[in-house]
Design a protein around this motif. Sequence first.
Motif, PDB file in Angstrom:
ATOM      1  N   CYS A 259      55.678  71.827  77.482  1.00  0.00           N
ATOM      2  CA  CYS A 259      56.576  70.698  77.232  1.00  0.00           C
ATOM      3  C   CYS A 259      56.949  70.618  75.757  1.00  0.00           C
ATOM      4  O   CYS A 259      58.093  70.301  75.404  1.00  0.00           O
ATOM      5  CB  CYS A 259      55.928  69.385  77.675  1.00  0.00           C
ATOM      6  SG  CYS A 259      55.769  69.190  79.452  1.00  0.00           S
ATOM      7  N   ASN A 260      55.981  70.901  74.887  1.00  0.00           N
ATOM      8  CA  ASN A 260      56.231  70.899  73.449  1.00  0.00           C
ATOM      9  C   ASN A 260      57.261  71.961  73.089  1.00  0.00           C
ATOM     10  O   ASN A 260      58.218  71.710  72.344  1.00  0.00           O
ATOM     11  CB  ASN A 260      54.918  71.150  72.703  1.00  0.00           C
ATOM     12  CG  ASN A 260      55.040  70.926  71.212  1.00  0.00           C
ATOM     13  OD1 ASN A 260      55.392  69.838  70.769  1.00  0.00           O
ATOM     14  ND2 ASN A 260      54.733  71.952  70.430  1.00  0.00           N
ATOM     15  N   LEU A 261      57.091  73.161  73.619  1.00  0.00           N
ATOM     16  CA  LEU A 261      58.059  74.230  73.389  1.00  0.00           C
ATOM     17  C   LEU A 261      59.444  73.838  73.902  1.00  0.00           C
ATOM     18  O   LEU A 261      60.459  74.035  73.217  1.00  0.00           O
ATOM     19  CB  LEU A 261      57.600  75.503  74.102  1.00  0.00           C
ATOM     20  CG  LEU A 261      56.485  76.318  73.447  1.00  0.00           C
ATOM     21  CD1 LEU A 261      55.979  77.377  74.413  1.00  0.00           C
ATOM     22  CD2 LEU A 261      56.965  76.968  72.165  1.00  0.00           C
ATOM     23  N   LYS A 262      59.483  73.294  75.100  1.00  0.00           N
ATOM     24  CA  LYS A 262      60.764  72.959  75.710  1.00  0.00           C
ATOM     25  C   LYS A 262      61.480  71.867  74.920  1.00  0.00           C
ATOM     26  O   LYS A 262      62.710  71.894  74.788  1.00  0.00           O
ATOM     27  CB  LYS A 262      60.559  72.519  77.158  1.00  0.00           C
ATOM     28  CG  LYS A 262      61.846  72.439  77.953  1.00  0.00           C
ATOM     29  CD  LYS A 262      61.570  72.241  79.438  1.00  0.00           C
ATOM     30  CE  LYS A 262      62.864  72.241  80.237  1.00  0.00           C
ATOM     31  NZ  LYS A 262      62.628  72.057  81.690  1.00  0.00           N
ATOM     32  N   PHE A 263      60.731  70.910  74.380  1.00  0.00           N
ATOM     33  CA  PHE A 263      61.332  69.842  73.580  1.00  0.00           C
ATOM     34  C   PHE A 263      62.092  70.432  72.399  1.00  0.00           C
ATOM     35  O   PHE A 263      63.280  70.136  72.185  1.00  0.00           O
ATOM     36  CB  PHE A 263      60.239  68.885  73.093  1.00  0.00           C
ATOM     37  CG  PHE A 263      60.726  67.845  72.118  1.00  0.00           C
ATOM     38  CD1 PHE A 263      61.379  66.711  72.568  1.00  0.00           C
ATOM     39  CD2 PHE A 263      60.513  67.997  70.755  1.00  0.00           C
ATOM     40  CE1 PHE A 263      61.832  65.749  71.670  1.00  0.00           C
ATOM     41  CE2 PHE A 263      60.957  67.041  69.849  1.00  0.00           C
ATOM     42  CZ  PHE A 263      61.620  65.915  70.306  1.00  0.00           C
ATOM     43  N   TYR A 264      61.413  71.294  71.631  1.00  0.00           N
ATOM     44  CA  TYR A 264      62.054  71.843  70.438  1.00  0.00           C
ATOM     45  C   TYR A 264      63.194  72.797  70.773  1.00  0.00           C
ATOM     46  O   TYR A 264      64.268  72.736  70.156  1.00  0.00           O
ATOM     47  CB  TYR A 264      61.020  72.545  69.559  1.00  0.00           C
ATOM     48  CG  TYR A 264      60.094  71.585  68.864  1.00  0.00           C
ATOM     49  CD1 TYR A 264      60.573  70.715  67.885  1.00  0.00           C
ATOM     50  CD2 TYR A 264      58.752  71.520  69.197  1.00  0.00           C
ATOM     51  CE1 TYR A 264      59.735  69.807  67.258  1.00  0.00           C
ATOM     52  CE2 TYR A 264      57.906  70.625  68.572  1.00  0.00           C
ATOM     53  CZ  TYR A 264      58.393  69.771  67.605  1.00  0.00           C
ATOM     54  OH  TYR A 264      57.567  68.872  66.988  1.00  0.00           O
ATOM     55  N   PHE A 265      62.970  73.666  71.749  1.00  0.00           N
ATOM     56  CA  PHE A 265      64.001  74.656  72.021  1.00  0.00           C
ATOM     57  C   PHE A 265      65.203  74.062  72.758  1.00  0.00           C
ATOM     58  O   PHE A 265      66.291  74.640  72.725  1.00  0.00           O
ATOM     59  CB  PHE A 265      63.400  75.855  72.754  1.00  0.00           C
ATOM     60  CG  PHE A 265      62.733  76.806  71.790  1.00  0.00           C
ATOM     61  CD1 PHE A 265      63.453  77.832  71.210  1.00  0.00           C
ATOM     62  CD2 PHE A 265      61.408  76.633  71.424  1.00  0.00           C
ATOM     63  CE1 PHE A 265      62.862  78.682  70.290  1.00  0.00           C
ATOM     64  CE2 PHE A 265      60.807  77.467  70.514  1.00  0.00           C
ATOM     65  CZ  PHE A 265      61.530  78.509  69.930  1.00  0.00           C
ATOM     66  N   SER A 266      65.039  72.912  73.384  1.00  0.00           N
ATOM     67  CA  SER A 266      66.199  72.196  73.910  1.00  0.00           C
ATOM     68  C   SER A 266      67.074  71.692  72.764  1.00  0.00           C
ATOM     69  O   SER A 266      68.305  71.695  72.853  1.00  0.00           O
ATOM     70  CB  SER A 266      65.753  71.021  74.788  1.00  0.00           C
ATOM     71  OG  SER A 266      65.104  71.477  75.954  1.00  0.00           O
ATOM     72  N   ILE A 267      66.429  71.265  71.685  1.00  0.00           N
ATOM     73  CA  ILE A 267      67.168  70.836  70.495  1.00  0.00           C
ATOM     74  C   ILE A 267      67.888  72.014  69.862  1.00  0.00           C
ATOM     75  O   ILE A 267      69.077  71.930  69.506  1.00  0.00           O
ATOM     76  CB  ILE A 267      66.225  70.168  69.481  1.00  0.00           C
ATOM     77  CG1 ILE A 267      65.657  68.865  70.060  1.00  0.00           C
ATOM     78  CG2 ILE A 267      66.960  69.880  68.160  1.00  0.00           C
ATOM     79  CD1 ILE A 267      64.570  68.229  69.211  1.00  0.00           C
ATOM     80  N   TYR A 268      67.188  73.135  69.734  1.00  0.00           N
ATOM     81  CA  TYR A 268      67.798  74.298  69.085  1.00  0.00           C
ATOM     82  C   TYR A 268      68.944  74.870  69.919  1.00  0.00           C
ATOM     83  O   TYR A 268      69.925  75.368  69.374  1.00  0.00           O
ATOM     84  CB  TYR A 268      66.736  75.357  68.801  1.00  0.00           C
ATOM     85  CG  TYR A 268      65.610  74.828  67.942  1.00  0.00           C
ATOM     86  CD1 TYR A 268      65.846  73.808  67.025  1.00  0.00           C
ATOM     87  CD2 TYR A 268      64.318  75.308  68.058  1.00  0.00           C
ATOM     88  CE1 TYR A 268      64.833  73.283  66.256  1.00  0.00           C
ATOM     89  CE2 TYR A 268      63.298  74.795  67.281  1.00  0.00           C
ATOM     90  CZ  TYR A 268      63.552  73.778  66.383  1.00  0.00           C
ATOM     91  OH  TYR A 268      62.543  73.258  65.614  1.00  0.00           O
TER      92      TYR A 268
END
Length: 243
Positions: A142-151
């Motif tokens: 979930c942490n990865l997905k949060f940031y990479f959704s932003i990127y």
Amino acid sequence: MTDETPLSIPATGGPQRDTLKEHCSTELKLALMAGRFTPGDQVTVRALADQLKFTIMPMREAVQRMVLAGALINLPNGRVSIPKPTRAEFLELIDIRQRLEPIACERATKHVTDQDLEQIAACQRDLVQAIANSALEESILCNLKFYFSIYKAAQSPHLSDLIEMVWLRFGAMIPQPVVLIYRWSSPRGQTEYVANQMKNHEALLGALQTRDTIAANRVMNRIITMNEEFCLRTFPFDDAAKE
């Protein structure tokens, strides 16, 4: 993870070829970025293939890609190892992150759509719930997905590719902060660090919602700085082995 499981973070770069080799490479990349292996571990290609539910041939090619990317190290005995960093190597990666990721957040404030915002907010809700449930692997993803959704929302594929490359090195060298919370910090440290970073996530989401470029840059810098300070206090760096 199995070979039927899609990548759990959004692809941020160019078009992806939907082949077994590409899928194997993607799953190995995700496993390394998510800190599923401990720095210093030595593994065989067969062990990786078995763990990620792939055959030897695509896994061998995926491993060599990760070796070229610096996320794995070839050993004379035919195994590969997960890099264990020195403090200086870690600080270099932090410096690179501080130069790239705030820019991506700035660009995201200019290009983010309502649909993007809904997805980012959903990722944050899922992360909070996973942490509340002490679900380690789910928290990491979930942490990865949060940031990479932003990127992804930044609509800058070249910048996103560079960030992914750094996270790959960072994830392989040092497990992500959520892993550190569970492995190396005191319960109080866990609570304070998680609570503060969740506040930062909410602030970053707010900056994206209001399209506040300056705030997005500032919050992302704060997130990375807190990550740096936490890791420097808790992670057993490999300085002695490289003196």
